[in-house]
Write an enzyme that holds these catalytic residues in place. Structure first.
Site, short mmCIF file in Angstrom:
data_model
loop_
_atom_site.label_atom_id
_atom_site.label_comp_id
_atom_site.label_asym_id
_atom_site.label_seq_id
_atom_site.Cartn_x
_atom_site.Cartn_y
_atom_site.Cartn_z
N GLU A 13 -0.31 -0.28 16.22
CA GLU A 13 -1.14 0.89 15.88
C GLU A 13 -2.06 1.24 17.06
OE1 GLU A 13 -3.31 0.67 12.10
OE2 GLU A 13 -4.89 1.83 13.06
N CYS B 117 0.86 -1.18 0.00
CA CYS B 117 0.00 0.00 0.00
C CYS B 117 0.91 1.24 0.00
CB CYS B 117 -0.88 0.00 1.25
SG CYS B 117 0.08 0.10 2.76
N SER C 162 -1.79 -7.84 10.44
CA SER C 162 -3.23 -7.77 10.73
C SER C 162 -4.05 -7.75 9.44
CB SER C 162 -3.49 -6.52 11.56
OG SER C 162 -4.83 -6.25 11.64
N ASN C 163 -3.63 -6.90 8.47
CA ASN C 163 -4.46 -6.78 7.26
C ASN C 163 -4.42 -8.05 6.43
OD1 ASN C 163 -2.73 -6.20 4.63
ND2 ASN C 163 -1.65 -5.26 6.33
S1 SF4 Z 1 -2.69 -0.26 5.40
FE1 SF4 Z 1 -1.75 0.99 7.05
S2 SF4 Z 1 0.18 1.70 6.15
FE2 SF4 Z 1 -1.10 1.03 4.45
S3 SF4 Z 1 -2.15 2.88 3.70
FE3 SF4 Z 1 -3.50 1.85 5.21
S4 SF4 Z 1 -3.02 2.81 7.16
FE4 SF4 Z 1 -1.36 3.31 5.77
#
Ligand code: SF4
Length: 301
Positions: free
Chosen positions: A141, A20, A239-240
């Site tokens: 975070e 990202c 996490s993502n």
């Molecule tokens: S996943 Fe986390 S690091 Fe990536 S754009 Fe979203 S907030 Fe920012």
């Protein structure tokens, strides 16, 4: 004799899989600091830069020193300067203060989208609301957000999702402000807001889930519905990435792997359409390696 190989699967990579904007930005910052350093000068990073073991190993080999917390940073001699990088997850303001007091030069790579829940958390508490954060309490975070409201006189709760609403013990007179970890599913947050609304006097909710997370979760939901297998690539501590695997599993068979070495040929047998997605901290290189391995194992190459 011409041999025709039947049953080759179709392989699809989810749109928006991989790095990202926040990850690209922090890796670029790290590369720049490493390129500019003097030969023996270490560049420190608080925690793993991103949740991807291969990328962390690559940067370590280039001279980045990863420390778990500011306590592991060595004391500096008078006049000595050392650089420390704060990763995209951000840190509590108290940590930055300690770093400055120790004499470290801070390079703050906190993703601008992570600073949004920090700001709203403070605003909610300052306006006299109870703060409810949907997220993983141990995630860096969330630790950073908690640090933002540390010492302010307010009740603050962190819960994983609407299923844990009982723990909030909301009273009819409560005014509640809600935010979410940037990488949590929007549906869960919307459900939580709805549940809190049923019990509290007043509710203020900020959608702090980042667009990159939205896009990745939407893309895998769509992909998983037309695949009979989905492979999600990324760190198990990401996490993502875990959320992507969770979403895909709701629709089809899904395996979460950290890299190509974990891929098993048996998983591919009889599969007609195989989807690949990757967390926000997984480099494109890892996605390509997995795609090529699937092609080899299923006889496409
Ligand atoms: S996943 Fe986390 S690091 Fe990536 S754009 Fe979203 S907030 Fe920012």
């Amino acid at each position: 004799m011409i041999q025709v190989q039947l049953n080759k699967p179709i392989i699809e990579i989810a749109s928006s899989a991989g790095w990202c904007f926040g990850v690209e930005r922090i890796v670029e910052m790290a590369e720049k600091l490493l390129a500019q350093r003097a030969p023996d000068e270490p560049v420190y990073c608080l925690g793993e830069l991103i949740h991807n073991p291969q990328e962390v190993a690559r940067l370590r080999a280039k001279g980045m020193v990863f420390v778990k917390s500011h306590e592991e940073l060595p004391p500096l001699e008078p006049g000595q300067r050392r650089k420390v990088l704060i990763r995209a997850h951000g840190v509590a303001p108290s940590v930055k203060k300690i770093l400055r007091e120790k004499g470290y030069e801070i390079f703050d790579g906190t993703c601008p989208l992570v600073t949004i829940p920090h700001r709203f958390a403070r605003e909610i508490v300052e306006q006299g609301y109870r703060l409810v954060i949907m997220g993983d309490r141990e995630h860096p975070e969330i630790q950073g957000i908690l640090g933002e409201v540390e010492g302010l006189n307010a009740r603050v709760d962190v819960i994983p999702g609407p299923e844990a609403i009982e723990a909030l013990q909301i009273k009819a007179s409560d005014r509640v402000g809600l935010i979410s970890q940037t990488t949590h599913p929007f549906e869960k947050f919307a459900q939580l807001v709805g549940e809190v609304l049923k019990h509290a006097l007043e509710v203020k909710a900020y959608n702090t889930i980042c667009q990159a997370t939205f896009d990745r979760q939407d893309a895998i939901r769509e992909l998983a519905q037309r695949c009979d297998l989905v492979i999600v690539i990324g760190g198990r501590n990401s996490s993502n990435t875990c959320r992507l695997a969770e979403i895909a599993s709701q629709y089809t068979v899904c395996y979460h792997i950290e890299d190509v070495s974990e891929l098993k040929g048996a998983w591919l047998q009889g599969k007609r359409r195989i989807g690949i997605s990757a967390g926000a901290s997984t480099p494109t290189r890892c996605i390509e390696e997995v795609k090529t391995a699937i092609e080899h194992l299923s006889g496409c190459l």
